[in-house]
Scaffold this motif. Structure first.
Motif, PDB file in Angstrom:
ATOM      1  N   ALA A  42     -40.183 -32.111 -13.790  1.00 42.24           N
ATOM      2  CA  ALA A  42     -39.678 -33.393 -14.295  1.00 42.24           C
ATOM      3  C   ALA A  42     -39.854 -33.488 -15.801  1.00 42.24           C
ATOM      4  CB  ALA A  42     -40.397 -34.546 -13.602  1.00 42.24           C
ATOM      5  N   ASN A  43     -41.038 -33.064 -16.304  1.00 45.12           N
ATOM      6  CA  ASN A  43     -41.282 -33.130 -17.756  1.00 45.12           C
ATOM      7  C   ASN A  43     -40.485 -32.068 -18.493  1.00 45.12           C
ATOM      8  OD1 ASN A  43     -43.145 -35.251 -17.473  1.00 45.12           O
ATOM      9  ND2 ASN A  43     -44.785 -33.801 -16.970  1.00 45.12           N
ATOM     10  N   LEU A  44     -40.475 -30.837 -17.916  1.00 41.01           N
ATOM     11  CA  LEU A  44     -39.809 -29.728 -18.595  1.00 41.01           C
ATOM     12  C   LEU A  44     -38.297 -29.926 -18.628  1.00 41.01           C
ATOM     13  CD1 LEU A  44     -39.988 -26.934 -19.905  1.00 41.01           C
ATOM     14  CD2 LEU A  44     -39.910 -25.930 -17.607  1.00 41.01           C
ATOM     15  N   LEU A  45     -37.718 -30.390 -17.543  1.00 40.09           N
ATOM     16  CA  LEU A  45     -36.264 -30.542 -17.474  1.00 40.09           C
ATOM     17  C   LEU A  45     -35.758 -31.522 -18.526  1.00 40.09           C
ATOM     18  CD1 LEU A  45     -33.579 -29.972 -16.085  1.00 40.09           C
ATOM     19  CD2 LEU A  45     -34.110 -31.785 -14.443  1.00 40.09           C
ATOM     20  N   GLN A  46     -36.489 -32.613 -18.716  1.00 35.29           N
ATOM     21  CA  GLN A  46     -36.057 -33.579 -19.725  1.00 35.29           C
ATOM     22  C   GLN A  46     -36.105 -32.964 -21.112  1.00 35.29           C
ATOM     23  OE1 GLN A  46     -34.948 -36.922 -18.980  1.00 35.29           O
ATOM     24  NE2 GLN A  46     -34.165 -36.467 -21.023  1.00 35.29           N
ATOM     25  N   GLY A  47     -37.158 -32.147 -21.370  1.00 32.34           N
ATOM     26  CA  GLY A  47     -37.269 -31.494 -22.681  1.00 32.34           C
ATOM     27  C   GLY A  47     -36.168 -30.480 -22.904  1.00 32.34           C
ATOM     28  N   VAL A  48     -35.887 -29.663 -21.872  1.00 35.05           N
ATOM     29  CA  VAL A  48     -34.829 -28.660 -21.980  1.00 35.05           C
ATOM     30  C   VAL A  48     -33.481 -29.331 -22.251  1.00 35.05           C
ATOM     31  CG1 VAL A  48     -33.512 -26.965 -20.651  1.00 35.05           C
ATOM     32  CG2 VAL A  48     -36.006 -26.917 -20.590  1.00 35.05           C
ATOM     33  N   MET A  49     -33.207 -30.428 -21.571  1.00 38.93           N
ATOM     34  CA  MET A  49     -31.933 -31.117 -21.782  1.00 38.93           C
ATOM     35  C   MET A  49     -31.841 -31.710 -23.179  1.00 38.93           C
ATOM     36  SD  MET A  49     -31.507 -32.969 -18.044  1.00 38.93           S
ATOM     37  CE  MET A  49     -29.961 -33.736 -18.473  1.00 38.93           C
ATOM     38  N   ASN A  50     -32.978 -32.209 -23.697  1.00 40.27           N
ATOM     39  CA  ASN A  50     -32.972 -32.735 -25.071  1.00 40.27           C
ATOM     40  C   ASN A  50     -32.706 -31.629 -26.078  1.00 40.27           C
ATOM     41  OD1 ASN A  50     -33.537 -35.277 -24.116  1.00 40.27           O
ATOM     42  ND2 ASN A  50     -35.751 -35.113 -24.410  1.00 40.27           N
ATOM     43  N   VAL A  51     -33.345 -30.444 -25.870  1.00 42.27           N
ATOM     44  CA  VAL A  51     -33.142 -29.317 -26.797  1.00 42.27           C
ATOM     45  C   VAL A  51     -31.704 -28.822 -26.717  1.00 42.27           C
ATOM     46  CG1 VAL A  51     -33.795 -26.919 -27.276  1.00 42.27           C
ATOM     47  CG2 VAL A  51     -35.558 -28.623 -26.763  1.00 42.27           C
ATOM     48  N   SER A  99     -38.902 -20.860 -17.437  1.00 38.84           N
ATOM     49  CA  SER A  99     -39.964 -21.612 -16.748  1.00 38.84           C
ATOM     50  C   SER A  99     -39.374 -22.561 -15.702  1.00 38.84           C
ATOM     51  CB  SER A  99     -40.785 -22.427 -17.759  1.00 38.84           C
ATOM     52  OG  SER A  99     -41.390 -21.591 -18.708  1.00 38.84           O
ATOM     53  N   LEU A 100     -38.239 -23.162 -16.047  1.00 38.26           N
ATOM     54  CA  LEU A 100     -37.602 -24.111 -15.140  1.00 38.26           C
ATOM     55  C   LEU A 100     -37.196 -23.421 -13.850  1.00 38.26           C
ATOM     56  CD1 LEU A 100     -36.518 -27.040 -14.824  1.00 38.26           C
ATOM     57  CD2 LEU A 100     -34.375 -26.252 -15.816  1.00 38.26           C
TER      58      LEU A 100
END
Length: 709
Positions: free
Chosen positions: A52-61, A38-39
């Protein structure tokens, strides 16, 4: 047995924990794989808000898979995330470059929701991306400024410095209206634009001032500095200054203690003058935390050119001193003051008020080397004031230096009297003394203030001790003049005393005329001096002590000249001595309605000196027969083992030389032998020269010089 029983349970627990971990990890893997896809798709479509929202989530995972990086598929997903971040950074920079081109001053693009969301993404990416965006935007935003205010433009010079600050104020308003919502608030873009403008302005002003240094005049320089410090004050009210430390966005913590004296509240010029006149320069001020982090951000460029200001103050102070000299000659000495003490010369307060203004003004311009240069100027004119206004206006006497002069010897030889100071001259001396004391105290306060204002590393270079010593010398000279005047006024009376025929006195009466003359002079001078030194009581006490130390030895010297003396004559002298002793004890409060007890230090000097005079007369009154009793009585009363003093006593008694020879021989025999050892030092103190002996030696020196002349 327990292990055997729980073995199956333990195995099931491990299996459950492994199963849970596996399911969670697979779930995270599914989220990571879907998120990366998706990114990449959103990046291509520039859907920065969702990115912006997805990238932070992907980096956390992705953080959960650090221990699985050995697995090729996991490592591949991690590399795809990094590649997506790199692509996002380049793409966002390209979008900003397209919206805000570096070339030219026109802005074809402008604020948009896409760029606003791109800034949110930049917050998550490498900080260098955000810094690059900020740098390029500010550079493009200020490019017009560099063109408008080029060095060769008329508006670039100091006389039009206001236009620079007016321009940036308009730009900040324009930015807020057009781009205020595009950048995140925590980027502090408005402040960053203002700070970069200040750095550019400081560099440009420094360059143009180096080129046109000969055109800089003090009024123009002060005008430019004033406008610049006003602008720095405007920035302090508008912004917090949190972007000043290496361009970071970190919030300011509690400010460290500051030694910058510019940051304290400065009183208004009117308050400064009032405080200076009242001597309140040294009132302590509560230190304040720094309230202007922008101080010096532009105005620092003026510091190399402050020599223009220093030279101007040098010239102004020179003219001020010359005006003081002219005014003093025109107005004459101050009027006698008998109510509130000696008047301090008004020029003194004017000088220190001007110093105060210069010090405050210079500290606002710089707290470095220019303050040291200004201090040197202050020292120069403090000395000039002491020499030209104070010492230069002290009434002159033939022996004002306190030393032995040819003119004083000739006058003494001719028997002429030294002219007394007039009432106006006495008041002038007291006024100069009071002014010197004021200058001494205020110079000390000035030194402390200068040390507060200057950089802490330069405080040791501020030292006004030499100037304070100069004012102390003026005070000592003034006191010495007052003492010499009264002392000289009493000389004819003492001379008359020594010339009287004391062997012909037939009866003891009231005090002799010479005593009345001495008392008259004391009553004429001392009340005037006391009233005019009412505000400097300690120096009036010094005057009294110095007069006593001068008059009493002189009186004893003239007492020895009274020879021969009859018994009745000695009694009259004893009465006169007692009268003088009472007058001297009352000297500090003589002629005053308020009777004060004389200082103990003064009383001790008078009692000791006049008691010695009384003892001399008592020895003279004693019969010289039998000789042994007379000699023992002399040693007991005077404790003086000097044969010269004993010889003078014999002369006063009118003994013949033959009688004196036997007396002197007996005197030498009856002298106590000083014991050996440590106790001998106390006995030897009896042999120390007395003030009379010192005076006698001076007289011998004077006679020798007269013969040479």
């Amino acid at each position: 047995m327990v292990k055997e029983i729980t073995r199956d349970i333990k195995q099931l627990d491990h299996a459950k924990r492994h199963m849970t971990t596996s399911i969670t990890t697979l779930n995270h893997l599914h989220m990571l794989a879907g998120g990366v896809d998706s990114l990449e798709a959103m990046t291509r479509r520039r859907q920065y808000g969702e990115v912006a929202n997805l990238l932070q989530g992907v980096m956390n995972v992705l953080e959960h898979f650090h221990k699985y990086m050995g697995i090729p598929q996991i490592r591949q997903l991690s590399e795809r995330v990094k590649a997506a971040q790199t692509e996002l950074g380049q793409q966002i920079l390209a979008d900003f470059e397209e919206a805000f081109p570096s070339q030219g001053t026109k802005r074809p693009g402008g604020p948009s929701n896409v760029l606003r969301d791109a800034c949110l993404v930049a917050n998550i990416l490498d900080p260098r991306i955000k810094q690059e965006i900020i740098k390029k935007f500010i550079k493009q935003h200020l490019s017009e400024y560099l063109v408008l205010f080029q060095e060769n433009q008329d508006v670039a010079w100091l006389d039009k410095i206001d236009r620079r600050y007016a321009w940036i104020k308009r730009q900040l308003v324009d930015y807020e209206e057009k781009y205020g919502r595009m950048f995140p608030r925590e980027w502090y873009m408005t402040e960053r634009i203002a700070v970069e403008f200040c750095h550019i302005t400081r560099t440009e002003l420094a360059k143009i001032m180096r080129t046109r240094a000969k055109e800089i005049e003090v009024k123009l320089l002060l005008f430019a500095i004033q406008r610049t410090t006003n602008f720095e004050g405007f920035l302090a009210k508008r912004f917090s200054g949190c972007t000043l430390a290496d361009g970071s966005l970190k919030k300011l913590e509690s400010p460290p203690p500051s030694t910058n004296p510019f940051l304290e509240d400065e009183p208004t010029p009117e308050m400064e003058e009032l405080a200076m006149e009242k001597g309140d320069l040294d009132q302590p001020k509560k230190p304040k935390a720094p309230d202007n982090p922008f101080h010096g951000i532009v105005s620092k460029c003026f510091e190399p050119h402050l020599y223009v200001y220093i030279e101007s103050q040098d010239k102004n102070l020179g003219e001020l001193i010359d005006r003081f000299v002219t005014d003093f000659k025109a107005q004459g000495p101050p009027k006698p003051n008998t109510d509130e003490g000696g008047a301090v010369l008004p020029s003194c307060a004017d000088l220190f008020v001007y110093y105060k203004k210069c010090m405050v003004q210079c500290s606002q311009l710089s707290t470095g080397e220019p303050m040291i240069a200004l201090t040197t100027i202050f020292q120069k004119y403090l000395r000039e004031y002491a020499w030209k206004i104070l010492s230069g206006n002290l009434p002159k006497t033939t022996s004002s230096s306190g030393g032995l002069t040819i003119s004083s010897l000739l006058k003494e030889k001719e028997g002429s009297e030294v002219a007394k100071f007039t009432l106006e001259e006495l008041c002038l001396i007291c006024s100069i003394l009071s002014t010197a004391e004021y200058c001494l105290a205020t110079t000390q306060q000035l030194e402390e203030k200068l040390k507060e204002k200057v950089d802490i590393s330069l405080t040791e270079r501020i030292n006004l001790t030499g100037e304070m010593d100069t004012f102390s010398t003026v005070i000592s000279s003034s006191i010495q003049l007052l003492v010499q005047d009264l002392d000289a006024a009493c000389d004819p009376a003492l001379t008359a005393m020594s010339k009287m025929q004391w062997q012909n006195v037939e009866h003891v009466g009231d005090q002799s005329p010479y005593v009345t003359s001495v008392i008259l002079h004391i009553k004429q001078n001392v009340p005037i001096i006391r009233d005019n030194l009412a505000s400097t009581r300690k120096y009036f006490t010094q005057f009294c002590i110095k007069f006593a130390n001068s008059f009493i030895p002189k009186f004893i010297t003239h007492l020895f000249k009274c020879k021969p003396i009859s018994m009745v004559g000695a009694e009259q002298l004893l009465l006169d001595t007692h009268s003088l002793k009472m007058v001297l004890l009352d000297l500090p409060s003589i002629g005053s309605q308020v009777v004060r007890k004389a200082p103990a230090s003064y009383t001790k000097i008078v009692v000791k000196g006049m008691t010695r005079a009384e003892m001399i007369l008592k020895v003279v009154m004693a019969p010289h027969e039998p000789s042994v009793v007379f000699v023992d009585n002399y040693i007991k009363l005077l404790s003086d083992c000097n044969t010269e003093t004993f010889q003078k006593i014999l002369d006063m008694k009118g003994l013949k030389r033959s009688e004196q020879s036997s007396m002197l021989e007996l005197f030498r025999q009856r002298l106590p032998t000083p014991p050996s050892g440590p106790e001998g030092s106390s006995s030897l103190s009896l042999l120390a020269p007395t003030p009379e002996q010192e005076s006698s030696r001076i007289r011998k020196l004077e006679k020798l010089i007269k013969k040479r002349l």
